[in-house]
Design a protein around this motif. Structure first.
Motif, PDB file in Angstrom:
ATOM      1  N   GLY A   1       3.485  10.351  -6.557  1.00 20.04           N
ATOM      2  CA  GLY A   1       3.794  10.756  -7.688  1.00 20.04           C
ATOM      3  C   GLY A   1       3.527  11.182  -9.050  1.00 20.04           C
ATOM      4  N   ALA A   2       2.165  10.760  -9.608  1.00 17.97           N
ATOM      5  CA  ALA A   2       1.433  10.617 -10.376  1.00 17.97           C
ATOM      6  C   ALA A   2       0.901  11.805 -10.026  1.00 17.97           C
ATOM      7  N   LYS A   3      -0.150  12.121  -9.068  1.00 16.24           N
ATOM      8  CA  LYS A   3      -0.622  13.339  -8.563  1.00 16.24           C
ATOM      9  C   LYS A   3       0.264  14.436  -8.416  1.00 16.24           C
ATOM     10  N   ALA A   4       1.840  14.835  -8.256  1.00 22.93           N
ATOM     11  CA  ALA A   4       2.470  15.798  -8.363  1.00 22.93           C
ATOM     12  C   ALA A   4       3.028  16.116  -9.599  1.00 22.93           C
ATOM     13  N   LEU A   5       2.787  15.175 -10.386  1.00 28.03           N
ATOM     14  CA  LEU A   5       2.700  15.067 -12.031  1.00 28.03           C
ATOM     15  C   LEU A   5       2.242  16.163 -12.502  1.00 28.03           C
ATOM     16  N   ALA A   6       0.928  15.700 -12.466  1.00 27.35           N
ATOM     17  CA  ALA A   6      -0.426  16.337 -12.966  1.00 27.35           C
ATOM     18  C   ALA A   6      -0.003  17.453 -12.541  1.00 27.35           C
TER      19      ALA A   6
ATOM     20  N   GLU B   1       0.187  -1.225   0.209  1.00 25.46           N
ATOM     21  CA  GLU B   1       0.351   0.440   0.082  1.00 25.46           C
ATOM     22  C   GLU B   1       0.863   1.329   0.096  1.00 25.46           C
ATOM     23  N   ASP B   2       1.767   1.266   1.074  1.00 28.07           N
ATOM     24  CA  ASP B   2       2.631   2.466   1.490  1.00 28.07           C
ATOM     25  C   ASP B   2       3.392   2.251  -0.526  1.00 28.07           C
ATOM     26  N   VAL B   3       3.920   1.382  -1.287  1.00 29.03           N
ATOM     27  CA  VAL B   3       4.517   1.356  -2.633  1.00 29.03           C
ATOM     28  C   VAL B   3       3.490   2.559  -3.486  1.00 29.03           C
ATOM     29  N   GLU B   4       1.999   1.665  -3.402  1.00 33.16           N
ATOM     30  CA  GLU B   4       1.579   2.445  -4.399  1.00 33.16           C
ATOM     31  C   GLU B   4       0.580   3.533  -4.682  1.00 33.16           C
TER      32      GLU B   4
ATOM     33  N   ASN C   1       1.681  24.473  -5.431  1.00 28.79           N
ATOM     34  CA  ASN C   1       2.123  24.487  -4.707  1.00 28.79           C
ATOM     35  C   ASN C   1       1.354  22.419  -4.426  1.00 28.79           C
ATOM     36  N   LEU C   2      -0.031  22.391  -4.976  1.00 25.66           N
ATOM     37  CA  LEU C   2      -0.284  21.535  -5.045  1.00 25.66           C
ATOM     38  C   LEU C   2       0.557  20.064  -5.498  1.00 25.66           C
ATOM     39  N   ALA C   3       1.731  20.297  -5.702  1.00 25.77           N
ATOM     40  CA  ALA C   3       3.053  19.139  -6.622  1.00 25.77           C
ATOM     41  C   ALA C   3       3.216  19.384  -5.299  1.00 25.77           C
ATOM     42  N   LYS C   4       3.818  20.151  -4.806  1.00 20.32           N
ATOM     43  CA  LYS C   4       4.432  20.039  -3.659  1.00 20.32           C
ATOM     44  C   LYS C   4       4.154  19.199  -2.344  1.00 20.32           C
ATOM     45  N   VAL C   5       3.114  19.717  -2.141  1.00 22.94           N
ATOM     46  CA  VAL C   5       1.937  18.461  -1.163  1.00 22.94           C
ATOM     47  C   VAL C   5       1.904  17.226  -1.383  1.00 22.94           C
ATOM     48  N   ALA C   6       1.504  16.464  -2.765  1.00 19.63           N
ATOM     49  CA  ALA C   6       1.334  15.190  -3.418  1.00 19.63           C
ATOM     50  C   ALA C   6       3.272  15.154  -3.008  1.00 19.63           C
ATOM     51  N   LEU C   7       4.148  15.586  -3.891  1.00 18.12           N
ATOM     52  CA  LEU C   7       5.421  15.177  -3.117  1.00 18.12           C
ATOM     53  C   LEU C   7       5.629  15.207  -1.502  1.00 18.12           C
ATOM     54  N   GLN C   8       5.873  15.871  -1.054  1.00 17.80           N
ATOM     55  CA  GLN C   8       5.997  15.468   1.015  1.00 17.80           C
ATOM     56  C   GLN C   8       4.803  14.285   0.638  1.00 17.80           C
ATOM     57  N   ARG C   9       3.499  13.798   0.086  1.00 21.92           N
ATOM     58  CA  ARG C   9       3.117  12.382   0.447  1.00 21.92           C
ATOM     59  C   ARG C   9       4.206  11.517   0.107  1.00 21.92           C
ATOM     60  N   GLN C  10       4.568  11.734  -1.249  1.00 17.25           N
ATOM     61  CA  GLN C  10       4.554  10.660  -1.966  1.00 17.25           C
ATOM     62  C   GLN C  10       6.832  10.067  -1.015  1.00 17.25           C
ATOM     63  N   LEU C  11       7.235  11.193  -0.474  1.00 15.57           N
ATOM     64  CA  LEU C  11       8.335  11.249   0.003  1.00 15.57           C
ATOM     65  C   LEU C  11       7.938  10.147   1.354  1.00 15.57           C
ATOM     66  N   GLN C  12       7.251  10.546   2.353  1.00 21.23           N
ATOM     67  CA  GLN C  12       6.270  10.171   3.435  1.00 21.23           C
ATOM     68  C   GLN C  12       6.361   8.298   3.293  1.00 21.23           C
ATOM     69  N   SER C  13       5.681   8.474   2.237  1.00 21.13           N
ATOM     70  CA  SER C  13       4.571   6.935   1.963  1.00 21.13           C
ATOM     71  C   SER C  13       5.813   5.826   0.977  1.00 21.13           C
TER      72      SER C  13
END
Length: 237
Positions: free
Chosen positions: A75-80, A66-69, A102-114
């Motif tokens: 990552g896909a949300k950050a790219l979009a 689940e973390d990998v997914e 800013n949304l991309a940055k939030v998504a990237l932070q969530r990606q790093l956490q996962s």
């Protein structure tokens, strides 16, 4: 959780049951049958314990997946979001572009956490996988021992009964005062000889009495002959 913590208690219990049965065994067949039943129960307990360990491993694997997914999804949300920001900025809508960045940055932070959570779980998954492998090997060995015990049951029963019969025979030999058979034969032979001597004595006694009677008869015959001859002498002219 280690192999010892899961199978250690089961193994110690099995050994304790085996020792108790060996100490109290009277009927070898009943003892071995009870040993097999106890060992089957021990294996069932071990299987349940191993199943719990495997279940815990599967939960770890699911959480990791689940973390990998989630990392891939963020990552896909950050790219979009970043792409949308580029489009808006190119259209001269800088404020809206900043919002999507800013949304991309939030998504990237969530990606790093996962990704961090997934990486943290990997050593635990590897360790737990090794434990499961060793537990399965231990279970296989227990089942192999059980199969050997079941296959040798009749042989062990026969050997145990033979050993018990030999011990009973030895105990009987020790408890009996074995007599010398030749001494008993000598005693019987002496008794027979005494009986034979007694019979011979009676025969000799009977024979001597009969001879005396014939001797007296012969003596009477001689006296009659003498009288007859005397009479003949007197009668002569």
């Amino acid at each position: 959780m280690t192999k010892q913590t899961v199978l250690g208690r089961v193994t110690q219990l099995a050994k304790a049951n085996v020792n108790a049965l060996l100490d109290q065994a009277e009927d070898p067949q009943k003892m071995i049958d009870q040993l097999i039943r106890d060992y089957v129960n021990n294996i069932a307990d071990a299987e349940q314990a191993v199943a719990r360990v495997i279940g815990h491993l599967r939960l770890l694997e699911q959480d990791h997946q689940e973390d990998v997914e989630a990392a891939a999804e963020w990552g896909a949300k950050a790219l979009a979001a970043s792409g949308k920001a580029d489009e808006l900025r190119a259209a001269g809508q800088g404020a809206e572009a900043d919002t999507f960045d800013n949304l991309a940055k939030v998504a990237l932070q969530r990606q790093l956490q996962s990704e961090r959570e997934a990486k943290t779980a990997e050593p635990a998954i590897a360790s737990q996988t090794d434990v499961v492998d060793r537990l399965r090997t231990g279970l296989d060995q227990m089942k192999e021992k059980l199969a050997q015990l079941q296959s040798k049951r009749d042989e062990l029963v026969a050997r145990s009964r033979t050993a018990q019969a030999q011990n009973r025979m030895m105990d009987a030999v020790k408890s009996v005062d074995v007599l010398d058979p030749t001494s008993e034969l000598h005693r019987f032979e002496d008794k027979v000889r005494r009986e034979e001597a007694r019979a011979q004595g009676r025969q000799e006694l009977a024979a001597s009495s009969l001879d005396a009677q014939f001797e007296r008869l012969d003596g009477l015959g001689d006296a009659a002959e003498v009288e007859a001859r005397l009479a003949a002498l007197k009668a002569a002219p």
